[in-house]
Design a protein around this motif. Structure first.
Motif, PDB file in Angstrom:
ATOM      1  N   ASP A 134       2.544   6.347   4.420  1.00  0.00           N
ATOM      2  CA  ASP A 134       2.159   7.746   4.602  1.00  0.00           C
ATOM      3  C   ASP A 134       3.309   8.605   5.102  1.00  0.00           C
ATOM      4  OD1 ASP A 134       2.369   7.454   7.393  1.00  0.00           O
ATOM      5  OD2 ASP A 134       0.231   7.048   7.649  1.00  0.00           O
ATOM      6  N   GLU A 135       2.973   9.823   5.491  1.00  0.00           N
ATOM      7  CA  GLU A 135       3.996  10.836   5.812  1.00  0.00           C
ATOM      8  C   GLU A 135       4.678  10.601   7.149  1.00  0.00           C
ATOM      9  OE1 GLU A 135       0.095  11.968   7.490  1.00  0.00           O
ATOM     10  OE2 GLU A 135       0.774  11.407   5.470  1.00  0.00           O
TER      11      GLU A 135
ATOM     12  N   HIS B 107       9.620   0.278   2.209  1.00  0.00           N
ATOM     13  CA  HIS B 107       9.583   0.577   0.785  1.00  0.00           C
ATOM     14  C   HIS B 107       8.259   0.111   0.197  1.00  0.00           C
ATOM     15  CE1 HIS B 107      13.819   1.758   0.262  1.00  0.00           C
ATOM     16  NE2 HIS B 107      14.052   0.873   1.213  1.00  0.00           N
ATOM     17  N   PRO B 108       7.646   0.915  -0.659  1.00  0.00           N
ATOM     18  CA  PRO B 108       6.467   0.411  -1.366  1.00  0.00           C
ATOM     19  C   PRO B 108       6.882  -0.677  -2.343  1.00  0.00           C
ATOM     20  CG  PRO B 108       7.110   2.567  -2.212  1.00  0.00           C
ATOM     21  CD  PRO B 108       7.983   2.300  -1.029  1.00  0.00           C
TER      22      PRO B 108
ATOM     23  N   ARG C   4      -5.292  -1.023   8.069  1.00  0.00           N
ATOM     24  CA  ARG C   4      -5.605  -0.556   6.720  1.00  0.00           C
ATOM     25  C   ARG C   4      -7.119  -0.450   6.550  1.00  0.00           C
ATOM     26  NH1 ARG C   4      -2.087   2.115   5.827  1.00  0.00           N
ATOM     27  NH2 ARG C   4      -2.927   2.375   3.730  1.00  0.00           N
TER      28      ARG C   4
ATOM     29  N   TYR D 275       0.882  -1.162   0.000  1.00  0.00           N
ATOM     30  CA  TYR D 275       0.000   0.000   0.000  1.00  0.00           C
ATOM     31  C   TYR D 275       0.926   1.219   0.000  1.00  0.00           C
ATOM     32  CZ  TYR D 275       1.514  -0.037   4.819  1.00  0.00           C
ATOM     33  OH  TYR D 275       2.304  -0.051   5.933  1.00  0.00           O
ATOM     34  N   PRO D 276       0.437   2.434  -0.260  1.00  0.00           N
ATOM     35  CA  PRO D 276       1.310   3.622  -0.220  1.00  0.00           C
ATOM     36  C   PRO D 276       1.604   4.029   1.222  1.00  0.00           C
ATOM     37  CG  PRO D 276      -0.617   3.980  -1.626  1.00  0.00           C
ATOM     38  CD  PRO D 276      -0.888   2.752  -0.808  1.00  0.00           C
TER      39      PRO D 276
ATOM     40  N   PRO E 214       1.542  -2.938  -7.246  1.00  0.00           N
ATOM     41  CA  PRO E 214       1.607  -1.476  -7.363  1.00  0.00           C
ATOM     42  C   PRO E 214       0.443  -0.773  -6.679  1.00  0.00           C
ATOM     43  CG  PRO E 214       0.780  -2.447  -9.390  1.00  0.00           C
ATOM     44  CD  PRO E 214       1.172  -3.596  -8.509  1.00  0.00           C
ATOM     45  N   GLY E 215       0.678   0.513  -6.348  1.00  0.00           N
ATOM     46  CA  GLY E 215      -0.382   1.326  -5.768  1.00  0.00           C
ATOM     47  C   GLY E 215      -0.860   0.782  -4.439  1.00  0.00           C
ATOM     48  N   ASP E 216      -2.165   0.895  -4.214  1.00  0.00           N
ATOM     49  CA  ASP E 216      -2.746   0.353  -2.990  1.00  0.00           C
ATOM     50  C   ASP E 216      -3.250  -1.052  -3.281  1.00  0.00           C
ATOM     51  OD1 ASP E 216      -3.781  -0.119  -0.517  1.00  0.00           O
ATOM     52  OD2 ASP E 216      -5.356   1.415  -0.622  1.00  0.00           O
TER      53      ASP E 216
END
Length: 387
Positions: free
Chosen positions: A64-65, A75-76, A154, A61-62, A82-84
């Motif tokens: 966050d900050e 790491h994504p 999530r 998943y992406p 890919p993506g979420d």
């Protein structure tokens, strides 16, 4: 018994038939990977691919900050998720009427060790294990706790199952593994998994041990192993190799580190989660064992978490120690392998589930719906229908 099947997002995303096919097995839930180690996985039914190569440990998943303030960060995933990827798969399962638990792998990360070698377990010979982060190091602990809180909670997940929340060691199946030539036994695994990084050296000192003397004692205790004379008396062999007091001191250090990490991680997940969110650990009832199923004290872990997922590939004997400390609402899930090619016996599912229930289990985990053949899945469907 409530049953859940383990699944990767790449088993589902891009395959519209996957959620319904897994729901048709008779499971109530899926345990869906949200953070996972490097792997090479078969996808025997996917319309777009047959092999997925996850090149490094990644979040699916992406992120966050929150990671801007951490020196260590996840790491994504690359093009294998890919993506979420987690969110997409979770939504598809929800539409098929299945509950979702996140599946989070923590202290098992070879990319972390490659990029930050100082974070790794160091054995008595000075060898680093890049796949095994040392859970005693403050920065590593902060990373693992933050990762658990993010990856577990999530959108779409009603609970989490935390793997490798404890000491990892030599045993790993790392890359093209060539470590099986000498039988280490349980005692040898423990001795080869003792960490001698700077943090652990200080920790041994707090237990009254000199780290250099301890490392020398570990190497001496391993001499019979390298000669091919290893026994498998587990802790008794550790005590004979190191001396009972020294062995107990090493275990005291490791248990303190693991227990506090588990407590802090469960608390962090609960703080981030909505009410009713279940927090389970993959666990082994022998506290000095290490690996994906963290060695724990059953009474301690069931006072901290909502339950455990217990490996039963070689029988259901690990369930009883947890059952003795279970509460009314404790989840005690028997993890049964249902992939024939990986040593599982899906045709015995109903019988194995009955034995697990007799030993205290109240739920099942089935490893692994994405990896299983059509014949294996048919056997699972029949087994669950017979419960």
């Amino acid at each position: 018994m409530r049953a859940s099947a383990f699944v990767y997002p790449w088993d589902v995303n891009g395959d519209p038939g996957a959620p319904g096919r897994i729901a048709s097995l008779g499971v109530d839930q899926v345990t869906l990977a949200a953070a996972y180690h490097s792997t090479r996985a078969l996808t025997p039914r996917h319309p777009r691919h047959r092999i997925v190569t996850a090149e490094y440990a990644a979040v699916l998943y992406p992120p966050d900050e929150r990671w801007a303030r951490h020196a260590l960060r996840p790491h994504p995933a690359g093009d294998w998720a890919p993506g979420d990827a987690f969110g997409e798969a979770a939504s598809a399962f929800a539409a098929a009427g299945l509950e979702v638990h996140s599946w989070v792998v923590l202290a098992h990360n070879s990319r972390l060790g490659a990029e930050h070698p100082h974070t790794s377990v160091v054995n008595a010979y000075g060898d680093r294990y890049p796949w095994a982060p040392c859970i005693a190091q403050p920065a590593t602990r902060a990373y693992l706790i933050a990762l658990a809180a993010e990856a577990a909670v999530r959108p779409g997940a009603s609970g989490t199952e935390l793997e490798s929340l404890g000491w990892y060691g030599l045993q790993h199946l790392h890359a093209h593994d060539k470590t099986g030539g000498v039988g280490l036994g349980e005692a040898g695994q423990y001795l080869m998994s003792l960490c001698f990084c700077p943090t652990c050296r200080v920790g041994y000192g707090e237990q009254g041990l000199d780290a250099e003397e301890l490392a020398a004692a570990v190497r001496a205790a391993l001499v019979p192993v390298w000669r091919g004379a290893a026994k498998d008396d587990d802790w008794g062999d550790v005590e004979r190799g190191l001396g009972a007091e020294t062995a107990a001191a090493t275990l005291a250090w490791r248990e303190t580190v693991a227990r506090t990490l588990q407590e802090e991680t469960v608390a962090a997940v609960r703080a981030a989660a909505p009410k009713g969110f279940r927090v389970l650990l993959h666990a082994d009832p022998v506290s000095h064992h290490c690996g994906a199923n963290a060695g724990v004290d059953p009474a301690h872990i069931l006072a901290a978490a909502d339950g455990v997922v217990v490996p039963c590939v070689d029988g259901t004997h690990r369930l009883a120690p947890f059952a003795r400390h279970a509460h009314v609402d404790t989840v005690l899930a028997a993890n049964l392998t249902v992939v024939s090619g990986m040593g599982g016996a899906p045709g015995r599912l109903a019988a194995d589930a009955a034995r697990a229930r007799d030993d205290g289990a109240n739920e099942l985990r089935l490893y692994h719906a994405g990896l299983a053949s059509d014949a294996d899945l048919a056997a699972v469907r029949e087994g669950l229908a017979g419960l």
